[in-house]
Design a protein around this motif. Structure first.
Motif, PDB file in Angstrom:
ATOM      1  N   ARG A   1      -6.117   7.375 -34.609  1.00 28.57           N
ATOM      2  CA  ARG A   1      -7.266   6.770 -33.944  1.00 28.57           C
ATOM      3  C   ARG A   1      -7.350   7.257 -32.493  1.00 28.57           C
ATOM      4  NH1 ARG A   1      -5.976   1.029 -32.870  1.00 28.57           N
ATOM      5  NH2 ARG A   1      -5.655   1.687 -30.739  1.00 28.57           N
ATOM      6  N   ASN A   2      -8.522   7.739 -32.087  1.00 25.93           N
ATOM      7  CA  ASN A   2      -8.650   8.271 -30.726  1.00 25.93           C
ATOM      8  C   ASN A   2      -9.366   7.310 -29.786  1.00 25.93           C
ATOM      9  OD1 ASN A   2     -11.177   8.446 -31.766  1.00 25.93           O
ATOM     10  ND2 ASN A   2     -11.383  10.678 -31.582  1.00 25.93           N
ATOM     11  N   ASN A   3      -9.476   6.061 -30.181  1.00 21.96           N
ATOM     12  CA  ASN A   3     -10.065   5.031 -29.322  1.00 21.96           C
ATOM     13  C   ASN A   3      -8.969   4.169 -28.714  1.00 21.96           C
ATOM     14  OD1 ASN A   3     -12.163   5.437 -31.716  1.00 21.96           O
ATOM     15  ND2 ASN A   3     -13.290   4.879 -29.880  1.00 21.96           N
ATOM     16  N   GLY A   4      -9.140   3.821 -27.454  1.00 23.66           N
ATOM     17  CA  GLY A   4      -8.253   2.843 -26.854  1.00 23.66           C
ATOM     18  C   GLY A   4      -8.705   1.433 -27.203  1.00 23.66           C
ATOM     19  N   VAL A   5      -7.948   0.443 -26.753  1.00 25.76           N
ATOM     20  CA  VAL A   5      -8.287  -0.952 -27.045  1.00 25.76           C
ATOM     21  C   VAL A   5      -8.364  -1.759 -25.760  1.00 25.76           C
ATOM     22  CG1 VAL A   5      -7.354  -0.996 -29.389  1.00 25.76           C
ATOM     23  CG2 VAL A   5      -5.832  -1.468 -27.449  1.00 25.76           C
ATOM     24  N   LEU A   6      -9.058  -2.888 -25.836  1.00 25.84           N
ATOM     25  CA  LEU A   6      -9.113  -3.846 -24.733  1.00 25.84           C
ATOM     26  C   LEU A   6      -7.983  -4.847 -24.945  1.00 25.84           C
ATOM     27  CD1 LEU A   6     -12.984  -4.516 -24.703  1.00 25.84           C
ATOM     28  CD2 LEU A   6     -11.708  -2.806 -23.395  1.00 25.84           C
ATOM     29  N   VAL A   7      -7.042  -4.894 -24.003  1.00 27.84           N
ATOM     30  CA  VAL A   7      -5.858  -5.750 -24.131  1.00 27.84           C
ATOM     31  C   VAL A   7      -5.962  -6.875 -23.100  1.00 27.84           C
ATOM     32  CG1 VAL A   7      -3.343  -5.829 -24.135  1.00 27.84           C
ATOM     33  CG2 VAL A   7      -4.523  -3.720 -24.789  1.00 27.84           C
TER      34      VAL A   7
ATOM     35  N   GLN B   1     -18.445  -6.745 -22.840  1.00 29.23           N
ATOM     36  CA  GLN B   1     -19.026  -6.081 -24.000  1.00 29.23           C
ATOM     37  C   GLN B   1     -19.621  -4.708 -23.651  1.00 29.23           C
ATOM     38  OE1 GLN B   1     -21.987  -8.673 -25.674  1.00 29.23           O
ATOM     39  NE2 GLN B   1     -23.395  -8.512 -23.935  1.00 29.23           N
ATOM     40  N   GLU B   2     -19.825  -4.452 -22.350  1.00 32.07           N
ATOM     41  CA  GLU B   2     -20.271  -3.123 -21.946  1.00 32.07           C
ATOM     42  C   GLU B   2     -19.166  -2.087 -22.117  1.00 32.07           C
ATOM     43  OE1 GLU B   2     -21.520  -3.415 -17.941  1.00 32.07           O
ATOM     44  OE2 GLU B   2     -23.202  -4.768 -18.345  1.00 32.07           O
ATOM     45  N   ARG B   3     -17.934  -2.540 -22.120  1.00 34.21           N
ATOM     46  CA  ARG B   3     -16.793  -1.620 -22.179  1.00 34.21           C
ATOM     47  C   ARG B   3     -16.394  -1.264 -23.617  1.00 34.21           C
ATOM     48  NH1 ARG B   3     -12.426  -2.629 -17.447  1.00 34.21           N
ATOM     49  NH2 ARG B   3     -13.877  -2.956 -15.715  1.00 34.21           N
ATOM     50  N   GLY B   4     -16.909  -1.968 -24.573  1.00 35.59           N
ATOM     51  CA  GLY B   4     -16.555  -1.657 -25.963  1.00 35.59           C
ATOM     52  C   GLY B   4     -16.949  -2.777 -26.903  1.00 35.59           C
ATOM     53  N   GLN B   5     -16.564  -2.625 -28.150  1.00 34.48           N
ATOM     54  CA  GLN B   5     -16.878  -3.630 -29.172  1.00 34.48           C
ATOM     55  C   GLN B   5     -15.811  -4.720 -29.164  1.00 34.48           C
ATOM     56  OE1 GLN B   5     -16.819  -2.192 -33.218  1.00 34.48           O
ATOM     57  NE2 GLN B   5     -18.253  -3.756 -33.913  1.00 34.48           N
ATOM     58  N   LEU B   6     -16.253  -5.980 -29.150  1.00 36.62           N
ATOM     59  CA  LEU B   6     -15.315  -7.104 -29.066  1.00 36.62           C
ATOM     60  C   LEU B   6     -14.883  -7.577 -30.458  1.00 36.62           C
ATOM     61  CD1 LEU B   6     -17.053  -9.187 -26.256  1.00 36.62           C
ATOM     62  CD2 LEU B   6     -15.094  -7.642 -26.029  1.00 36.62           C
ATOM     63  N   PHE B   7     -13.657  -8.142 -30.505  1.00 39.79           N
ATOM     64  CA  PHE B   7     -13.115  -8.702 -31.753  1.00 39.79           C
ATOM     65  C   PHE B   7     -13.043 -10.230 -31.711  1.00 39.79           C
ATOM     66  CE2 PHE B   7     -10.255  -4.675 -32.069  1.00 39.79           C
ATOM     67  CZ  PHE B   7     -11.366  -3.911 -32.363  1.00 39.79           C
TER      68      PHE B   7
ATOM     69  N   ILE C   1      -5.018  -7.965 -28.578  1.00 39.32           N
ATOM     70  CA  ILE C   1      -6.097  -6.980 -28.563  1.00 39.32           C
ATOM     71  C   ILE C   1      -7.402  -7.708 -28.853  1.00 39.32           C
ATOM     72  CG2 ILE C   1      -7.034  -4.933 -29.707  1.00 39.32           C
ATOM     73  CD1 ILE C   1      -4.112  -4.140 -30.328  1.00 39.32           C
ATOM     74  N   ILE C   2      -8.367  -7.598 -27.911  1.00 35.31           N
ATOM     75  CA  ILE C   2      -9.613  -8.355 -28.071  1.00 35.31           C
ATOM     76  C   ILE C   2     -10.825  -7.450 -28.329  1.00 35.31           C
ATOM     77  CG2 ILE C   2      -8.749 -10.205 -26.579  1.00 35.31           C
ATOM     78  CD1 ILE C   2     -11.048  -9.034 -24.597  1.00 35.31           C
ATOM     79  N   GLY C   3     -10.594  -6.118 -28.352  1.00 37.14           N
ATOM     80  CA  GLY C   3     -11.716  -5.216 -28.600  1.00 37.14           C
ATOM     81  C   GLY C   3     -11.276  -3.771 -28.621  1.00 37.14           C
TER      82      GLY C   3
ATOM     83  N   PRO D   1     -10.129   7.023 -24.841  1.00 32.19           N
ATOM     84  CA  PRO D   1      -8.823   7.050 -25.537  1.00 32.19           C
ATOM     85  C   PRO D   1      -7.760   6.182 -24.878  1.00 32.19           C
ATOM     86  CG  PRO D   1      -9.201   9.120 -24.353  1.00 32.19           C
ATOM     87  CD  PRO D   1     -10.463   8.336 -24.255  1.00 32.19           C
ATOM     88  N   GLN D   2      -7.978   5.755 -23.616  1.00 37.37           N
ATOM     89  CA  GLN D   2      -6.967   4.934 -22.937  1.00 37.37           C
ATOM     90  C   GLN D   2      -7.208   3.441 -23.199  1.00 37.37           C
ATOM     91  OE1 GLN D   2      -8.998   7.043 -21.104  1.00 37.37           O
ATOM     92  NE2 GLN D   2      -7.611   8.801 -20.941  1.00 37.37           N
ATOM     93  N   ASP D   3      -6.091   2.692 -23.228  1.00 40.25           N
ATOM     94  CA  ASP D   3      -6.187   1.229 -23.309  1.00 40.25           C
ATOM     95  C   ASP D   3      -6.637   0.673 -21.960  1.00 40.25           C
ATOM     96  OD1 ASP D   3      -5.252   1.449 -25.869  1.00 40.25           O
ATOM     97  OD2 ASP D   3      -3.186   0.893 -25.381  1.00 40.25           O
ATOM     98  N   ILE D   4      -7.391  -0.428 -21.994  1.00 37.41           N
ATOM     99  CA  ILE D   4      -7.862  -1.071 -20.762  1.00 37.41           C
ATOM    100  C   ILE D   4      -7.406  -2.531 -20.779  1.00 37.41           C
ATOM    101  CG2 ILE D   4      -9.870  -1.703 -19.382  1.00 37.41           C
ATOM    102  CD1 ILE D   4     -11.407   0.555 -20.714  1.00 37.41           C
ATOM    103  N   GLU D   5      -6.761  -2.958 -19.689  1.00 38.50           N
ATOM    104  CA  GLU D   5      -6.355  -4.354 -19.579  1.00 38.50           C
ATOM    105  C   GLU D   5      -7.498  -5.162 -18.972  1.00 38.50           C
ATOM    106  OE1 GLU D   5      -2.595  -5.469 -18.191  1.00 38.50           O
ATOM    107  OE2 GLU D   5      -1.609  -3.630 -18.822  1.00 38.50           O
TER     108      GLU D   5
END
Length: 604
Positions: A477-483, A499-505, A517-519, A524-528
């Motif tokens: 997977r080449n997507n990072g996650v929102l942590v 929600q501008e930064r990515g898709q939320l879970f 992990i919330i989104g 490719p980098q994870d964002i806190e």
């Protein structure tokens, strides 16, 4: 006595056909409530609409007793199918009048032909608008020839049916409204089991069951002689161990019910208890007479994942069984009946390596555990490599995709990137059918991508074919996650900004903990991030001053989707009421410390 197995691909109508068998042989009482797919007795089977465990029932037609086995149609449960084939006299090969023979059809048919069985072909769902009966029959003949069927096997009877309505016909133009032609074909096509009652007892265990009151139950066919209750018998297992044991209870099937009996004759399928640690392939014979039948080979697992004690801050909130002892006991209980599963200890006492035939095989076990009150964290599935002739080999799967023409380029491109090799491509009007051989590693996480790429209109079917030489690195997977960097409840204000930064879970008011992990984000980098921030209160109020906070619907994962999504440094937390994604190391400090150790080891 005739034993029949119903084999087909997923959703071809096996369980529906068995319903018709039972209904038209008057198994149910006059006032008995009849449910559809009655053989799919497990809750998960009903919800998913698939058969997971092979099950037996019996009916009477004229002077014949017919034992019917409903088999799984999914490749992950192939270990169930392989053993059942050894206990039957013929198989009813069910093929969809539109789809034709699918990959799993090939697998179960191959096993049947190798066992010397002469199948009966039933073209089902002939009332479909896109039915192509003649072409499907030609495809079945090609499949038989490809599998080296002999002349007797190629001379199979062909029937046509609508299993949902309980109709089977000799010709699609017939007008009968019952399945009598199928009963008659079974009786006339299959030779009655030879009378071997005067020979010494010979029975082989082909399946296992478990009962809380009587313990482990062995299920198998009596090949010769007569088997009796409360009699000493010899038991020969696959490891060469030989011993005498006493049969405590003996059962067979009458309709759907397991009924206690005192004895059973050769040809019948029976269930027996009282033999401790009875295993698949064990041969039962007369006392002190050891004449084992050939071993039953069970294909080895191709995929493994680590089952761990749940260590999240929410541990024990909803689960009753949360300790390593609880998980160990549950896995040992599963091994009693699930012979396609393998459980191994690891370096730590709170982690178990569990191997199975595929993602679905393992996710069904996890789903059953969470429904029983277990909490567990699991790692990303990993393929099991083999060393063959000094070279590293990995499992390869055949993938058949049927996709709308406008999406075929994207699917072909993705499969090529995942080290797939195209075998065939066919034009089917507005759809394109592609056949690929792809390493199992490359298919981990691909199903959700496939659904998105084809806007939900594509169909993908896959099955394990062989171990082949290692094909090199496959992109993950080449997507990072929102942590989440904080604990608390998710706030609408914070999610609206995130929600501008990515898709939320997650949705507003969801409980959050640090490291969860919330989104997913496009980079490719994870964002806190901090999803718990609320809007500051002010004394100023005016019409139009506050924007309406509209949130994009959150993506909610099923268990299989969650297992496919995570990377090596992530876990799925599974509890009775939630499926959460989390980082393996919850705090930023622990994650950075772990990365330093990994980099240090790599440099050394």
């Amino acid at each position: 006595m005739i034993n029949v197995a119903v084999i087909a691909h997923v959703d071809a109508g096996k369980s529906t056909l068995v319903d018709a068998f039972l209904a038209q042989s008057h198994v149910f009482g006059e006032h008995e409530e009849v449910v559809s797919q009655v053989m799919d007795s497990n809750d998960l089977e009903r919800e998913r609409g698939i058969t997971i465990y092979s099950k037996n029932c019996s009916i009477n037609y004229k002077d014949y007793k017919i034992n019917i086995v409903d088999t799984p149609g999914h490749a992950d449960f192939s270990s169930e199918v392989e053993r059942i084939i050894k206990t039957v006299d013929t198989v009813i090969l069910l093929v969809d009048s539109s789809e034709g023979p699918m990959p799993q059809t090939r697998f179960v048919l191959k096993k049947s032909l190798e066992a010397g069985l002469c199948p009966i072909l039933l073209i089902n769902k002939i009332d479909k608008k896109d039915a192509r009966i003649n072409e499907v029959i030609d495809e079945v003949y090609d499949l038989f020839l490809d599998l080296s069927a002999n002349d007797d096997q190629l001379d199979f009877p062909i029937l046509y049916g609508i299993a949902r309505e309980g109709i089977v016909r000799y010709d699609p133009k017939d007008t009968n409204e019952n399945i009598d032609p199928l009963f008659e074909t079974i009786v006339n096509h299959v030779k009655a089991y030879p009378n071997r009652m005067d020979e010494p007892l010979q029975m082989q265990v082909s399946a296992l069951a478990y009962d809380d009151y009587i313990g482990r139950i062995g299920i198998g066919r009596v090949y010769a002689g007569v088997i009796k209750q409360n009699v000493m018998v010899s038991v020969c297992n696959n490891n060469g161990k030989k011993e005498n044991r006493k049969i405590a209870n003996l059962y067979n099937y009458q309709g759907l019910k397991r009924v206690a009996i005192s004895e059973a004759q050769c040809g019948d399928i029976v269930l027996l208890s009282g033999i401790e640690n009875i295993e698949i392939g064990d041969t039962i014979g007369p006392e002190n007479v050891y004449d084992p039948l050939p071993q039953i080979e069970i294909e080895e697992p191709t995929l493994s994942m680590n089952f761990m004690v749940n260590t999240s801050p929410f541990q024990g909130r909803s689960g009753k069984y949360v300790t390593s002892r609880n998980i160990k006991e549950r896995l040992e209980k599963e091994l009693e009946v699930n012979v396609g599963l393998k459980v191994e200890p690891t370096d730590t006492t709170d982690t178990f390596k569990v191997s199975g035939r595929g993602e679905l095989h393992l996710s069904i076990l996890l789903e059953n555990m969470r429904r029983e009150g277990y909490e567990v964290a699991v790692s990303r599935p990993e393929v099991i490599f083999k060393n063959i002739d000094g070279k590293k080999h990995e499992p390869i799967e055949e993938v058949i995709c049927s996709v709308p023409n406008e999406y075929s380029g994207s699917v072909i491109n993705k499969l090529n990137l995942r080290k797939g090799q195209m075998i065939d491509i066919q034009d089917e009007g507005s759809y394109t059918k592609v056949i690929y051989h792809v390493p199992t590693r490359g298919l981990l996480g691909y199903r959700s991508e496939f659904i998105n790429d084809t806007k939900g209109e594509g169909v993908m079917v896959r099955k394990f074919i062989a171990y082949e030489p290692f094909v090199g690195e496959v992109p993950q997977r080449n997507n990072g996650v929102l942590v989440s960097m904080a604990s608390g409840k998710a706030m609408t204000y914070a999610l609206w900004n995130l929600q501008e930064r990515g898709q939320l879970f997650v949705t507003p008011q969801t409980d959050i903990y640090e490291g969860m992990i919330i989104g997913v984000c496009p980079k490719p980098q994870d964002i806190e991030v901090n999803p718990t921030v609320n809007k500051k209160m002010t004394a100023i109020r005016s019409t139009g001053a506050d924007e309406a906070m509209k949130l994009t619907p959150a993506r909610i994962f099923s268990l299989e989707e969650a297992l496919e999504f995570i990377n090596d440094d992530e876990l799925v937390e599974i509890t009775p009421d939630s499926i959460r994604l989390r980082k393996r190391y919850l705090t930023n400090l622990d994650r950075r410390r772990h990365m330093r150790e990994v980099n240090k080891m790599a440099s050394e």
